[in-house]
Structures are given as structure tokens and as C-alpha cells.
Scaffold this motif. Structure first.
Motif, PDB file in Angstrom:
ATOM      1  N   ARG A 132       6.503 -16.084  19.807  1.00  0.00           N
ATOM      2  CA  ARG A 132       7.215 -16.619  18.631  1.00  0.00           C
ATOM      3  C   ARG A 132       8.723 -16.405  18.765  1.00  0.00           C
ATOM      4  O   ARG A 132       9.517 -17.300  18.455  1.00  0.00           O
ATOM      5  CB  ARG A 132       6.674 -15.942  17.371  1.00  0.00           C
ATOM      6  N   HIS A 373      12.526  -9.930  11.249  1.00  0.00           N
ATOM      7  CA  HIS A 373      12.650 -10.004   9.791  1.00  0.00           C
ATOM      8  C   HIS A 373      14.100  -9.816   9.364  1.00  0.00           C
ATOM      9  O   HIS A 373      14.607 -10.531   8.492  1.00  0.00           O
ATOM     10  CB  HIS A 373      11.758  -8.938   9.154  1.00  0.00           C
ATOM     11  N   PRO A 410       3.254  -8.332   3.214  1.00  0.00           N
ATOM     12  CA  PRO A 410       3.130  -9.736   3.620  1.00  0.00           C
ATOM     13  C   PRO A 410       3.873 -10.077   4.906  1.00  0.00           C
ATOM     14  O   PRO A 410       3.387 -10.906   5.688  1.00  0.00           O
ATOM     15  CB  PRO A 410       3.708 -10.505   2.422  1.00  0.00           C
ATOM     16  N   VAL A 411       5.034  -9.474   5.144  1.00  0.00           N
ATOM     17  CA  VAL A 411       5.778  -9.784   6.372  1.00  0.00           C
ATOM     18  C   VAL A 411       5.006  -9.301   7.595  1.00  0.00           C
ATOM     19  O   VAL A 411       4.926 -10.006   8.616  1.00  0.00           O
ATOM     20  CB  VAL A 411       7.180  -9.147   6.332  1.00  0.00           C
ATOM     21  N   ARG A 413       1.712  -8.855   7.750  1.00  0.00           N
ATOM     22  CA  ARG A 413       0.497  -9.664   7.863  1.00  0.00           C
ATOM     23  C   ARG A 413       0.798 -10.992   8.556  1.00  0.00           C
ATOM     24  O   ARG A 413      -0.003 -11.486   9.353  1.00  0.00           O
ATOM     25  CB  ARG A 413      -0.133  -9.897   6.491  1.00  0.00           C
ATOM     26  N   GLU A 414       1.956 -11.548   8.272  1.00  0.00           N
ATOM     27  CA  GLU A 414       2.338 -12.790   8.931  1.00  0.00           C
ATOM     28  C   GLU A 414       2.831 -12.530  10.355  1.00  0.00           C
ATOM     29  O   GLU A 414       2.481 -13.264  11.288  1.00  0.00           O
ATOM     30  CB  GLU A 414       3.441 -13.491   8.133  1.00  0.00           C
ATOM     31  N   ALA A 418      -2.774 -11.362  10.100  1.00  0.00           N
ATOM     32  CA  ALA A 418      -3.529 -10.750   9.001  1.00  0.00           C
ATOM     33  C   ALA A 418      -4.827 -10.117   9.489  1.00  0.00           C
ATOM     34  O   ALA A 418      -5.217  -9.035   9.037  1.00  0.00           O
ATOM     35  CB  ALA A 418      -3.826 -11.796   7.921  1.00  0.00           C
TER      36      ALA A 418
END
Length: 448
Positions: A132, A373, A410-411, A413-414, A418
Motif C-alpha cells: 500500500r 496515518h 479503526p485506523v 483495523r483498516e 480487520a
């Protein structure tokens, strides 16, 4: 695919020519707790695998606990039929094993790059993060540093004994941080370095650390994050084997002695674009500040990765250079995220929080997600320790609290996946609960 198989086949055939006495090769991969699992293959069968024959191992071998047992995690392990999953050989990792009694080889295997990768395999988790980042034009350069202790080979009623210094049996007589200690333990240390180099690992610096029998090994910088983590994992395996051969026990346990410093895993990361420009140094180092902010924001939620067991939490806050808050600083070893002094070309972060027995693939993946992030959100970090010695965010100091903090982030998990986060958290929760299922002698002394 044909070219890939021909390259592997040439590697196996060259190995057989150079090592005709080797009859078996250990095919190994790292599970979630950071231990190797795998199979011992006859070398002629390995040639068939390299030519394209399937290589399958149980999928759930990745889910082993610290002691090797399986836990019920969702439908895995006990309600899925224990299926096999494809693995592939990792090119360039077929090397001789010199620390066993018989001639052997070893080679890394992985599910990443297969048609159906295992979502929670540590190497696959890191591979997806790196892929990514590459799509975003971000190319990490990584170097690991690992601390470890040498102990006497024999335990005393289950407890470690100080490594026998050739000049003194008194642990207080071992020269702390002195070059002399490297000389005293030179035979085993030299063998460790040479053995690692034979595995293709670039060892740069060896240091005598603060604890009696404690040392640190630095690895070279790599623009291949997967290979950098491979080096850290393989070094742990070879070092344990070499130590036993010399009458010692090598351990990367985070905190073997309460009264002495623990052992950490320090990870240096810089980020470059496709043209080789250091992204962190651009715009008067503003991206560096953003990356630091992202690391610190996610750090409290990554503690089950950085401190993967009960003992690892003992390392935090009680001794030298082990932080109790998510903090950063320039040239400050009390910080979780340290910015070493360097020129713009080599500007980097040094992430210092993880314990030496953490899983290197997952540690690097978590650090990179934090950096990503920070660059995505472009937030400013809190004050560095250089400006405010009280600066920092609290993070969990106990496993069950840490798992709760990680599982719903959430960050993460993405960024990590997850499915991986759920599986990993349940593995850590079950491992921790299993560890508690024993009453020790102190408990009887206090409460009987």
C-alpha cells in the motif's frame, strides 16, 4: 511464474552442489507469537517444490500460542476442519545451518504472494502494508537493532543463571558498556556474527549493554522491509543455536531480571520517494513531525504488538531508556520515538518501545501504519521531551487493557486488516489467560 520457479530451482541446485552433505532442509515461518514453525524436508523433495510442486502446511499453525497450543479463535482451529494453506519458498533464504549436530539447511516459507494468502500471517500483514505504501509512492528503508542476554546453559530451579564470564563468576565484575566485555565473550559473539552473515544477514555493530551478559546487535539498513524483518527473525534463531553450542543460553526475553535493564527491539525507519528523496526531510521537516504525530496517536493501541506477553510489560518504565508514555524527542533515548541526529538524506525515526521478543514483521507493520496515518492526517505532534519532560500520552501497561485498546481502533483495523486485528487480539487474550492459570509459590506465601 516459470521464471520465478527456475530461479528457485537454480538456488536449490546450487545449494546441493555446495553442501552435498546436507540431506534435510527446515522450511520455517514465524507464527503470531514470533516462534518458528515448519517442516523438515528431504533436500530432493525441496527441489520438486522449487520446480512448482505444491507446498502446504496447516493454516492454523500461524495461530499457535506461546507454548505451541491452539486456542479457539472464532471459527478457527476447532470448527474449520483445520485446513491446509499454500506456502511458497522465499527466494534467497536457503542457507546452511551450522549450529546443529548434523548438517542441515533452512529456508523461509510464507503465504504472502500465493493465490490465497493467510490474512493473519505476520509476513503477509507486513507485505500488504508495504504494498500500500509503495502504491502511494512511499518507500521505507529499515534497520533493526536487537538486545539480548546470555545466560548459563543450565537453569537453577528453573531460574536463569548469569553467563559464566571467563575471568570472573561475579556478575558485578562484568564491565558494563565496556569493550572489554566483548573481548571476554569474543568466541561466542564472533560465532554469532559469522553465523548470521552466513545466513545473508548484514551485521554492523556489536555493543556490550548495561545488564550482565547483555549485548546489542545492529543490522544494516535495507530498502526491503520484508527482508529487514526476515533478518531479525533469522538472527534470533541462529543466535540461540550458536549460544547452546558454546555452553550458553541466549534469550530475547524482554525482562529476565527485575533489577537489570530489559531487552528491546529498536527500529530505524526513513521514507523515500521513487527518485530517492527523503520524504521526512521535505518542507523543513514538516512531514517528519506529521509522521511522529501519527506514530504517537496509534502507539497506545499497538501495545499488544510492541509488548506481546506478560513479561514484556515488566520492561516498561522501571529502568533505563524504557518509556512509560507515548513521547518523542531529538537525540533522546527516554523517548518512544527518537529522532537521531543526521543529515537530511538520512533523516529517520528510531522506534524504541518494542521488546526484543516481539514479532518483527508485526512491529514494523504497526510502525509503518502509524507513519502513514501521520502523513495522511498532517497533524502536529505533542511537544518533544527536549521542550517538556512531562510530555506524552498514556498507554496501557497490562495485556487485557491493551487488547481492548487495539481491537476497536479503526485506523489499525483498516491499516493492518480487520481479520488480523481480531485474530491477533484473541490470540493475545487467550495466551495471557492461559499464563495466569497457575498458582506460584509467592501466592501461597502471601495468601494461604
Amino acid at each position: 511464474m516459470k521464471s520465478h520457479s527456475s530461479t528457485l530451482l537454480a538456488e536449490v541446485r546450487t545449494f546441493r552442489q555446495n553442501h552435498p552433505d546436507v540431506r534435510y532442509v527446515d522450511l520455517i515461518a514465524l507464527d503470531i507469537p514470533g516462534r518458528f514453525y515448519g517442516k523438515r524436508y528431504p533436500v530432493e523433495m525441496l527441489e520438486k517444490v522449487a520446480a512448482g510442486s505444491p507446498l502446504k502446511l496447516p493454516q492454523n499453525a500461524v495461530l499457535l500460542g506461546a507454548q505451541g497450543g491452539l486456542f479457539k479463535i472464532g471459527d478457527y482451529c476447532f470448527h474449520d476442519g483445520d485446513p491446509d494453506a499454500n506456502r511458497r519458498l522465499v527466494p534467497g533464504t536457503l542457507k546452511p545451518v551450522s549450529w546443529e549436530a548434523q548438517p542441515l539447511g533452512q529456508m523461509l516459507i510464507t503465504s504472502d504472494g500465493t493465490e490465497a494468502p493467510i490474512e493473519f500471517e505476520p509476513r503477509e500483514v507486513l507485505a500488504k502494508v508495504l504494498e500500500r505504501l509503495h502504491r502511494k509512492g512511499i518507500h521505507p528503508v529499515v534497520a533493526f537493532e536487537l538486545e539480548f542476554y546470555l545466560f548459563d546453559k543450565k537453569l537453577n530451579d528453573g531460574l536463569p543463571q548469569f553467563a559464566r564470564d571467563p575471568l570472573s563468576d561475579d556478575p558485578d565484575d562484568q564491565p558494563t558498556l565496556h569493550i572489554e566485555r566483548l573481548s571476554r565473550f569474543a568466541p561466542v559473539l564472533d560465532d554469532m556474527v559469522q553465523t548470521a552473515q552466513a545466513q545473508g544477514i548484514d551485521i554492523t555493530v556489536v555493543t556490550a549493554e548495561l545488564g550482565p551478559g547483555q549485548f546489542e546487535i545492529n543490522f544494516g539498513h535495507l530498502d526491503d522491509g520484508l527482508r529487514a524483518a526476515d533478518w531479525a527473525a533469522l538472527f534470533c534463531r541462529s543466535t540461540r543455536g550458536v549460544a547452546l553450542k558454546h555452553g550458553y543460553r541466549a534469550s530475547f526475553m524482554a525482562k529476565p531480571y527485575l533489577q537489570h535493564p530489559g531487552s528491546g527491539m529498536h527500529v530505524h525507519v526513513s521514507l523515500y520517494d521513487a527518485a530517492g528523496n527523503n520524504l521526512l526531510a521535505a518542507h523543513q521537516q514538516q512531514p517528519l513531525r506529521h509522521a511522529v504525530a501519527g506514530c504517537l496517536a496509534l502507539l497506545p493501541h499497538c501495545m499488544p504488538i510492541f509488548s506481546p506477553n506478560h513479561n514484556a510489560f515488566r520492561r516498561l518504565g522501571g529502568t533505563v531508556n524504557a518509556a512509560t508514555k507515548a513521547c518523542w524527542g531529538y537525540e533522546d533515548r527516554d523517548a518512544c520515538v527518537r529522532i537521531p541526529e543526521s543529515d537530511p538524506r538520512n533523516l529517520r525515526i528510531e522506534h524504541r518501545l518494542a521488546s526484543a521478543d516481539a514479532n518483527p514483521y508485526l512491529v514494523l507493520a504497526a510502525i509503518l501504519v502509524g507513519l502513514e496515518h501521520g502523513l495522511d492526517t498532517a497533524q502536529e505532534p505533542i511537544a518533544p521531551l527536549n521542550e517538556d519532560r512531562t510530555s506524552g500520552h498514556d498507554f496501557p501497561l497490562e495485556m487485557l487493557e491493551a487488547v481492548r485498546a487495539m481491537q476497536q481502533q479503526p485506523v489499525l483495523r483498516e491499516g493492518l486488516g480487520a481479520e488480523f486485528v481480531d485474530v491477533y487480539c484473541e490470540n493475545k487474550r487467550q495466551d495471557h489467560l492461559a499464563f495466569q492459570q497457575e498458582i506460584n509459590a509467592r501466592e501461597y506465601r502471601w495468601y494461604l
